[in-house]
Write a protein that holds these residues in place. Structure first.
Motif, mmCIF file in Angstrom:
data_model
loop_
_atom_site.group_PDB
_atom_site.id
_atom_site.type_symbol
_atom_site.label_atom_id
_atom_site.label_comp_id
_atom_site.label_asym_id
_atom_site.label_seq_id
_atom_site.Cartn_x
_atom_site.Cartn_y
_atom_site.Cartn_z
ATOM 1 N N ASP A 199 0.806 -1.218 0.000
ATOM 2 C CA ASP A 199 0.000 0.000 0.000
ATOM 3 C C ASP A 199 0.842 1.273 0.000
ATOM 4 O O ASP A 199 0.390 2.316 -0.473
ATOM 5 C CB ASP A 199 -0.940 0.018 1.209
ATOM 6 C CG ASP A 199 -2.212 -0.780 0.966
ATOM 7 O OD1 ASP A 199 -2.509 -1.073 -0.211
ATOM 8 O OD2 ASP A 199 -2.905 -1.119 1.937
ATOM 9 N N GLU A 201 3.774 3.386 -3.805
ATOM 10 C CA GLU A 201 3.789 4.596 -4.623
ATOM 11 C C GLU A 201 4.312 5.792 -3.827
ATOM 12 O O GLU A 201 5.161 6.547 -4.299
ATOM 13 C CB GLU A 201 2.389 4.887 -5.166
ATOM 14 C CG GLU A 201 1.920 3.918 -6.228
ATOM 15 C CD GLU A 201 2.688 4.076 -7.539
ATOM 16 O OE1 GLU A 201 3.305 5.137 -7.741
ATOM 17 O OE2 GLU A 201 2.669 3.131 -8.344
ATOM 18 N N GLU A 202 3.798 5.960 -2.615
ATOM 19 C CA GLU A 202 4.209 7.099 -1.803
ATOM 20 C C GLU A 202 5.688 7.002 -1.437
ATOM 21 O O GLU A 202 6.427 7.997 -1.504
ATOM 22 C CB GLU A 202 3.351 7.181 -0.547
ATOM 23 C CG GLU A 202 3.635 8.398 0.321
ATOM 24 C CD GLU A 202 2.744 8.469 1.546
ATOM 25 O OE1 GLU A 202 2.736 9.525 2.206
ATOM 26 O OE2 GLU A 202 2.061 7.452 1.840
ATOM 27 N N THR A 255 -7.730 -8.869 -1.136
ATOM 28 C CA THR A 255 -6.377 -8.369 -1.369
ATOM 29 C C THR A 255 -5.641 -8.078 -0.070
ATOM 30 O O THR A 255 -4.430 -7.897 -0.077
ATOM 31 C CB THR A 255 -6.406 -7.078 -2.193
ATOM 32 O OG1 THR A 255 -7.040 -6.048 -1.429
ATOM 33 C CG2 THR A 255 -7.163 -7.280 -3.508
ATOM 34 N N CYS A 287 -5.531 -5.443 1.351
ATOM 35 C CA CYS A 287 -4.962 -4.110 1.195
ATOM 36 C C CYS A 287 -6.070 -3.091 0.971
ATOM 37 O O CYS A 287 -7.196 -3.443 0.609
ATOM 38 C CB CYS A 287 -3.990 -4.068 0.016
ATOM 39 S SG CYS A 287 -2.530 -5.102 0.222
ATOM 40 N N GLU A 288 -5.717 -1.819 1.149
ATOM 41 C CA GLU A 288 -6.681 -0.743 0.960
ATOM 42 C C GLU A 288 -6.586 -0.109 -0.418
ATOM 43 O O GLU A 288 -7.595 0.267 -1.003
ATOM 44 C CB GLU A 288 -6.490 0.338 2.034
ATOM 45 C CG GLU A 288 -6.793 -0.147 3.443
ATOM 46 C CD GLU A 288 -6.605 0.947 4.475
ATOM 47 O OE1 GLU A 288 -6.230 2.075 4.071
ATOM 48 O OE2 GLU A 288 -6.834 0.687 5.664
ATOM 49 N N ASN A 289 -5.384 0.031 -0.948
ATOM 50 C CA ASN A 289 -5.246 0.712 -2.235
ATOM 51 C C ASN A 289 -4.297 -0.008 -3.181
ATOM 52 O O ASN A 289 -3.572 0.629 -3.954
ATOM 53 C CB ASN A 289 -4.782 2.163 -2.029
ATOM 54 C CG ASN A 289 -3.487 2.246 -1.230
ATOM 55 O OD1 ASN A 289 -2.786 1.252 -1.052
ATOM 56 N ND2 ASN A 289 -3.167 3.430 -0.748
ATOM 57 N N THR A 290 -4.299 -1.341 -3.104
ATOM 58 C CA THR A 290 -3.494 -2.159 -4.006
ATOM 59 C C THR A 290 -4.423 -2.944 -4.916
ATOM 60 O O THR A 290 -5.403 -3.521 -4.447
ATOM 61 C CB THR A 290 -2.592 -3.127 -3.215
ATOM 62 O OG1 THR A 290 -1.663 -2.371 -2.436
ATOM 63 C CG2 THR A 290 -1.811 -4.050 -4.139
ATOM 64 N N THR A 291 -4.138 -2.963 -6.207
ATOM 65 C CA THR A 291 -5.006 -3.640 -7.153
ATOM 66 C C THR A 291 -4.968 -5.153 -6.954
ATOM 67 O O THR A 291 -4.019 -5.705 -6.389
ATOM 68 C CB THR A 291 -4.596 -3.318 -8.597
ATOM 69 O OG1 THR A 291 -3.286 -3.855 -8.841
ATOM 70 C CG2 THR A 291 -4.586 -1.811 -8.840
#
Length: 402
Positions: A300, A303-304, A335, A337-341
């Motif tokens: 997650d 990217e940041e 997943t 995860c919160e913001n992983t495809t």
């Protein structure tokens, strides 16, 4: 150096704390299923036996999943010891119904279904048998089929050298098994310069002591010529991690990085705390000419982190377990995860928007606490990474960073 603990036993062992948790979860699943079946009958009356069984199959599974999703907010999950994610409990309850309670219910009526010799009756028996076989496979066979994946990653900083990195994550130890022996054997044969452990060393449990003992035994057998490094986790506490690493030759990186020299190249390994990330502190005084391997438990933050730490050359993580259940042509149901495809959570080597390799392993173990410990279409996994500089024919080169 203090004496290391002896190797753990490799036979399947009984972890009574985990058995107790699983039994409580199964009992709650049975109670919820009974309530759902009663509600179905009161709503639509008493249909034929075959129709009743087929109506219960999707409706009860959905009811159990919904109950798990919202159970924590409603309060009934809190009667169980330890923290647990509601959606994991939902999948667990649905699994117990689909793989245990519904097939048992079909088996109870099997004689009647055979006597009627209807297509629906035979199909019902076949589905029940398939569910049982699938549950046995996913609980006892696939979790032991370790996939060791050697991959070559091209990074310009490496130049003419060859850097070997073993990436191991999510041991989720309950008790040591032959699968853990497979991890040790594969890593040892690879002769890595660096081993990076990206979290979840024991499974959530009301009785963690046997798990801590066994995971220490497994970790004590890992060897790397230039060091073993570890990051934070979700399934164990900070106090437990400190106990796990105590007196072992493992450097625990909590929002910091460390360097080693390999064949004249400075290799920096960073450990980003995914709970409270400190990007600049983790980067330290990293230089562009160094090879910077950034480890974190979850994808997650990829990217940041790669945006805020421009000197990073690769982001390595685990956490997703590949979803543990993957549907062919669809991927993981969950997943974690919160913001992983879904595609990335399934595991593999990808690129961030800045062109930095994102390396996600499916991990070795399985979710703990009240979730059934199973894998389906999602074998346990480790990466054996060979980092090279100059490409050869057929090698993909990550694009230059902006």
């Amino acid at each position: 150096m203090p004496a290391l603990p002896p190797p753990p036993p490799t036979a399947l062992a009984v972890h009574w704390g985990h058995v107790t948790q699983q039994s409580v979860a199964a009992a709650i699943a049975a109670a919820l299923a009974l309530v759902a079946v009663t509600a179905v009958r009161r709503t639509i009356g008493r249909p034929s036996l075959v129709r009743s069984l087929w109506l219960e199959l999707p409706l009860v599974a959905l009811a159990l999943a919904a109950a798990g999703m919202y159970g924590r907010e409603l309060g009934f999950i809190q009667m169980l010891p330890g923290p647990v994610l509601p959606w994991t409990v939902g999948v667990a309850f649905a699994f117990y119904w689909l793989a245990v309670w519904w097939p048992l219910r079909v088996a109870w009526h099997s004689r009647t279904l055979r006597q009627r010799s209807t297509t629906g009756g035979r199909l019902t028996l076949g589905v029940a048998a398939t569910l049982v076989l699938g549950a046995l496979w996913s609980c006892f066979v696939e979790p032991q089929r370790l996939e060791v994946e050697p991959r070559t990653v091209r990074l310009r900083e490496v130049g003419p050298r060859e850097i070997r990195v073993a990436h191991v994550s999510d041991l989720q130890m309950v008790a040591a098994t032959s699968r853990d022996d497979g991890v040790i054997e594969a890593v040892t044969a690879f002769e890595p310069h660096v081993i990076l452990l990206t979290g979840d060393y024991i499974a959530m449990s009301s009785a963690p002591e046997p798990s801590i003992r066994d995971v220490r035994g497994v970790l004590s057998r890992l060897r790397a010529s230039h060091g073993i490094f570890a990051t934070t986790s979700d399934s164990d506490t900070e106090a437990q991690r400190l106990r796990i690493f105590q007196d072992l030759p493992i450097r625990y990186l909590l929002n910091k990085s460390a360097t080693v020299k390999i064949d004249g190249l400075t290799v920096r390994v960073g450990g980003l705390n995914h709970f409270v990330p400190r990007f600049s502190r983790t980067a330290g005084d990293a230089q562009p000419e160094e090879l910077f391997l950034l480890g974190c438990h979850t994808p997650d933050l990829a990217e940041e982190a790669c945006r805020l730490i421009p000197t990073a050359d690769a982001f390595l993580c685990g956490h997703t377990h590949g979803g543990q259940i993957q549907v062919p042509f669809f991927g993981p149901i969950l997943t974690f995860c919160e913001n992983t495809t879904r595609r990335v959570a399934a595991g593999g080597i990808f690129e961030t928007s800045t062109g930095i390799p994102l390396i996600v392993t499916r991990g070795v173990g399985m979710e703990g606490s009240y979730a059934p410990r199973f894998r389906f279409w999602c074998r346990p996994h480790i990466f054996l990474l060979t980092l090279r500089g100059e490409p050869t024919d057929g090698d993909a080169v990550p694009p230059e960073r902006q």
